[in-house]
Design an enzyme around this catalytic site. Structure first.
Site, PDB file in Angstrom:
ATOM      1  N   ASN A  82     -10.319  -0.277   0.255  1.00  0.00           N
ATOM      2  CA  ASN A  82      -8.706  -0.356   0.238  1.00  0.00           C
ATOM      3  C   ASN A  82      -8.268  -0.854  -0.810  1.00  0.00           C
ATOM      4  O   ASN A  82      -8.540  -1.799  -1.152  1.00  0.00           O
ATOM      5  CB  ASN A  82      -8.340  -1.093   1.512  1.00  0.00           C
ATOM      6  CG  ASN A  82      -6.730  -0.928   1.752  1.00  0.00           C
ATOM      7  OD1 ASN A  82      -5.952  -0.784   0.737  1.00  0.00           O
ATOM      8  ND2 ASN A  82      -6.316  -1.394   2.927  1.00  0.00           N
ATOM      9  N   HIS A 126      -3.105   6.918   2.597  1.00  0.00           N
ATOM     10  CA  HIS A 126      -3.656   5.613   2.147  1.00  0.00           C
ATOM     11  C   HIS A 126      -5.151   5.251   2.772  1.00  0.00           C
ATOM     12  O   HIS A 126      -5.197   5.652   3.981  1.00  0.00           O
ATOM     13  CB  HIS A 126      -2.605   4.460   2.621  1.00  0.00           C
ATOM     14  CG  HIS A 126      -3.132   3.320   2.225  1.00  0.00           C
ATOM     15  ND1 HIS A 126      -3.769   2.660   1.424  1.00  0.00           N
ATOM     16  CD2 HIS A 126      -3.180   1.902   3.166  1.00  0.00           C
ATOM     17  CE1 HIS A 126      -3.989   1.559   1.274  1.00  0.00           C
ATOM     18  NE2 HIS A 126      -3.923   1.164   2.751  1.00  0.00           N
ATOM     19  N   CYS A 158       0.818  -1.178   0.015  1.00  0.00           N
ATOM     20  CA  CYS A 158      -0.019   0.002  -0.038  1.00  0.00           C
ATOM     21  C   CYS A 158       0.908   1.256  -0.025  1.00  0.00           C
ATOM     22  O   CYS A 158       0.315   2.468  -0.366  1.00  0.00           O
ATOM     23  CB  CYS A 158      -1.096   0.035   1.253  1.00  0.00           C
ATOM     24  SG  CYS A 158      -2.080  -1.424   1.167  1.00  0.00           S
TER      25      CYS A 158
END
Length: 330
Positions: free
Chosen positions: A287, A257, A112
């Site tokens: 996500n 993020h 990520c």
């Protein structure tokens, strides 16, 4: 020229939308349970569209918006943890799809944090004059590796891609990039071994009894990842700002993020910034790993939340455990 300029930006999300209510037919859950714990309402699923194609769709938009030709791209960096093949790289397949030849193309697997890592890598090539224009693509297809029997994690992830074309600029830029391999087991997905090596028998070596419990699926220790994230996000931003000529109060926007709304809220509190300085779109995308930061940045630019001259921070964390922040003028 010490900084970077985003010449063009583009994004792509698949058409299929999976709502929280859709999960009630798959696992024991409900919309309220998911929303209150994560901030997520829906996510997009690629449903068979390969990762490289998602990335190419976003990359093409970024190049078209950049004002330069495809032939002027000197480097392609793709970030992904969900490639369609171990090799060739997703970057090479995107290069092929865009009809670009000759330039360097490679993948970066930083989970990520991937987009932040890739922007910082691009900055180094641009600052030394080794490249004039760098295409950074983040493409993820997480729906193909989530474990749909794990109610705590399968509801978190979505698919998508975003890309930027970067060049050097005489503007401020700073970064702080790092990793802590001691947390490697907290978030992982191991490779499936489809064929056992015949030399186990020939060399009279005992074959493994079973594959890793992580083989083929994403698995995470949610409590450990959360504990890491709430500390590392503000830490990374502050460390990057220490190298900058502006401070946290000068930031016009932080693009974090998009993992969990509670993580973002806690990071905002620790940085002493109001939530309206954090761009959040997790409710619509979930996500999307390395694609989440550029997807949010692309949307923020499109709707005017981020404008030319704004001081912004991009900050992420992910499997590895990796983390990083870059601060620059948009």
């Amino acid at each position: 020229m010490q900084g970077i300029k985003i010449l063009g930006i583009g994004s792509y999300v698949p058409e299929t939308v999976i709502s929280n209510d859709d999960f009630t037919g798959v696992i024991e859950t409900n919309d309220e349970w998911i929303t209150t714990r994560t901030g997520i309402k829906e996510r997009h699923y690629a449903m068979g569209t390969p990762t490289w194609k998602c990335g190419a769709n976003a990359a093409l938009k970024a190049v078209e918006n950049s004002g330069i030709s495809k032939e002027e791209i000197d480097m392609i960096i793709c970030t992904t943890v969900t490639p369609d093949s171990l090799f060739p790289s997703t970057a090479c397949m995107i290069q092929r799809e865009l009809g670009i030849t000759g330039c360097m193309a490679f993948d970066a697997s930083c989970a990520c944090s991937g987009f932040v890592y890739a922007v910082d890598m691009a900055h180094k090539y641009l600052a030394t004059g080794s490249a004039r224009n760098v295409l950074v693509v983040s493409a993820e297809n997480l729906s193909k590796i989530v474990n749909y029997e794990d109610r705590a994690s399968c509801i978190l992830f979505g698919d998508g891609a975003a890309a930027v074309v970067l060049c050097a600029a005489d503007t401020s830029y700073s970064s702080f990039i790092g990793a802590d391999g001691n947390g490697a087991d907290f978030l992982r997905a191991d490779v499936i071994s489809n064929k056992l090596n015949p030399f186990y028998k020939i060399k009279n070596i005992e074959e493994p009894e079973k594959q890793s419990e992580y083989a083929g699926f994403l698995a995470q220790d949610g409590k450990e990842v959360y504990k890491f994230a709430v500390g590392i996000l503000p830490f990374a931003v502050n460390k990057a700002l220490e190298k900058s000529d502006f401070n946290v109060e000068d930031l016009d926007m932080v693009i974090p993020h998009q993992a969990n709304i509670r993580i973002i809220q806690t990071a905002a509190s620790k940085l002493g910034l109001p939530m309206d300085k954090f761009y959040v779109n997790i409710e619509r995308y979930g996500n999307t790993s390395s694609a989440s930061i550029p997807l949010a940045l692309s949307e923020a630019v499109e709707n005017g939340s981020v404008k030319r001259g704004d001081k912004i921070a991009l900050v992420g964390f992910g499997a590895g455990l990796t983390y990083g922040a870059v601060c620059f003028e948009y």
